[in-house]
Design a protein around this motif. Structure first.
Motif, short mmCIF file in Angstrom:
data_model
loop_
_atom_site.label_atom_id
_atom_site.label_comp_id
_atom_site.label_asym_id
_atom_site.label_seq_id
_atom_site.Cartn_x
_atom_site.Cartn_y
_atom_site.Cartn_z
N THR A 138 -4.93 -2.01 72.90
CA THR A 138 -3.85 -1.85 73.88
C THR A 138 -2.50 -1.73 73.16
OG1 THR A 138 -5.19 -3.15 75.39
CG2 THR A 138 -2.89 -2.83 75.99
N LEU A 178 0.24 1.25 73.64
CA LEU A 178 1.62 1.01 74.10
C LEU A 178 2.62 1.54 73.08
CD1 LEU A 178 1.21 -2.65 75.45
CD2 LEU A 178 1.41 -0.56 76.82
N TYR A 180 -1.85 -8.63 77.23
CA TYR A 180 -2.59 -7.92 78.28
C TYR A 180 -4.11 -8.12 78.09
CZ TYR A 180 1.38 -5.46 80.39
OH TYR A 180 2.53 -5.15 81.07
N TYR A 204 4.85 -2.31 82.87
CA TYR A 204 4.97 -0.85 82.80
C TYR A 204 4.43 -0.28 84.11
CZ TYR A 204 4.97 -2.17 77.84
OH TYR A 204 5.22 -2.78 76.62
N ILE A 262 1.41 2.17 83.40
CA ILE A 262 0.57 1.72 82.28
C ILE A 262 -0.75 2.50 82.19
CG2 ILE A 262 -0.63 -0.21 83.47
CD1 ILE A 262 0.01 -1.79 80.75
N SER A 316 0.16 -6.04 84.69
CA SER A 316 1.51 -5.51 84.71
C SER A 316 2.21 -5.87 86.03
CB SER A 316 1.45 -3.99 84.52
OG SER A 316 2.74 -3.48 84.39
#
Ligand code: ADP
Ligand code: ZN
Length: 354
Positions: free
Chosen positions: A241, A245, A264, A297, A300, A347
């Protein structure tokens, strides 16, 4: 000062860790045959040191600071300079700088005359705890990160925390990201982090934790030099992740993206009952000691798409290395839609301030 020895089938590598190692070991390198590679920032800070320790006449190649210098043009330029200076097979390339310098100078050392001696003197926290150990070298090519490279172990690494005193806070946070990742993989590192949670940036703590992180990485690399049997894969905790990102939003440093990715992925691991809630909370406290506010986000799902290309994936599922319990991690595979769903959920909670 402590030494860590990495014995791989191909080569032996010694890592000198701790305050004073630069003064102790750098003068012993064979002066007449050195070729120093550094970057413009590091040279600005340490040019006097380079000349004092290696002599005024030492050839120094200075690349512009930053990831964009990790390219074919500068690789060629370094090799050409080595040739122009009459470097022979018995010369030693000294990579004096952060991960960028280490990667490109390491690759140059592995190519020149089919391989010459290599010494890494990492000057960033990230390079000390991660990239200078393990023998991965690379440049970026045609827009793809680290796609041209080799495995090439340095004979010596000098990891002296004195260089961290001039490092901007962003780079300290970047290194701490990787250090907290090690905390999720190694009980000793975890305990040290928890005991020093209010003190993570102190010089003494950084010196001690750097030794333990290098030790951990050295053990992993000894077992799995070429990233083949799975042990080295654990070092990718938080990275699936985190990388996605980093690629999608690109504002934060690599280590900070790893921390956000870890946050996350911890949410996912708790939801799937792989990681206990209270342990996850303690890891989250470590993460937020470095990044106060974990970002949310709205889009996301776009970043999640990029996780499809993570090198651990072997089919359409997404593979993650997640914390399980103290000192233990697990690999999980998730269908893409489930992965996206859980990221979106996490998120949304962050957006509500939960
Ligand atoms: P990393 O080590 O994080 O992979 P870089 O090699 O790009 O990445 O280093 C990060 C930044 O820190 C660069 O701008 C580099 O010039 C700078 N830098 C490296 N070492 C030092 C140091 N000891 N003091 C100050 N700045 C440094
Ligand atoms: Zn990393």
């Amino acid at each position: 000062m402590k030494d860590i020895v990495i014995n791989t089938p191909l080569q032996k590598s010694t890592v000198h860790c701790g305050d004073g190692t630069f003064e102790k070991y750098a003068p012993g390198l064979p002066k007449k045959k050195l070729f120093v590679v550094t970057d413009s920032n590091v040279f600005a800070w340490y040019r006097q040191e380079i000349w004092r320790i290696f002599g005024d006449n030492v050839p120094v190649y200075i690349i512009p600071a930053g990831e964009t210098s990790k390219n074919m043009r500068y690789l060629t330029a370094i090799l050409r300079e080595m040739l122009n200076h009459g470097m022979m097979r018995n010369c030693t390339v000294v990579a004096f700088g952060g991960g960028v310098v280490g990667d490109i100078a390491g690759l140059a050392a592995s190519l020149y005359m089919r391989g010459v001696h290599l010494v890494q003197i990492p000057t960033t926290l990230l390079a000390q705890v991660d990239s200078s150990v393990g023998g991965k070298t690379a440049i970026d090519f045609d827009g793809v990160k680290n796609v041209i490279g080799s495995f090439y172990q340095p004979e010596e690494v000098i990891a002296d925390p004195r260089f961290l005193k001039t490092l901007p806070d962003r780079e300290i946070r970047c290194g701490l990201g990787e250090i907290i990742k090690y905390g999720a993989l190694d009980g000793t590192i975890y305990n040290l982090l928890i005991q020093n949670i209010g003190n993570l940036r102190s010089h003494g703590f950084l010196e001690e934790i750097t030794y333990h992180c290098i030790k951990h990485k050295a053990d992993v690399v000894t077992e799995d030099e070429h990233d083949l049997n799975g042990r080295r894969k654990t070092l990718n905790l938080g990275h699936t992740t985190g990388h996605a990102l980093e690629l999608c939003y690109g504002k934060k440093s690599h280590g900070e993206c790893v921390l956000i990715g870890m946050y996350y992925e911890l949410y996912i691991a708790v939801k799937l009952n792989i990681c206990g809630k209270s342990y996850a909370e303690r890891l989250k406290a470590l993460i937020t000691a470095v990044i106060k506010k974990i970002p949310y986000y709205d889009d996301i799902a776009n970043a999640a798409e990029l996780a499809r290309f993570d090198k651990k994936n072997i089919d359409s599922d997404v593979s993650l290395i997640v914390p399980e319990s103290e000192g233990r991690s697990a690999e999980i595979k998730l269908p893409m839609d489930k992965y996206v769903e859980l990221l979106v959920e996490c998120s949304a909670l962050l957006k509500e301030g939960k």
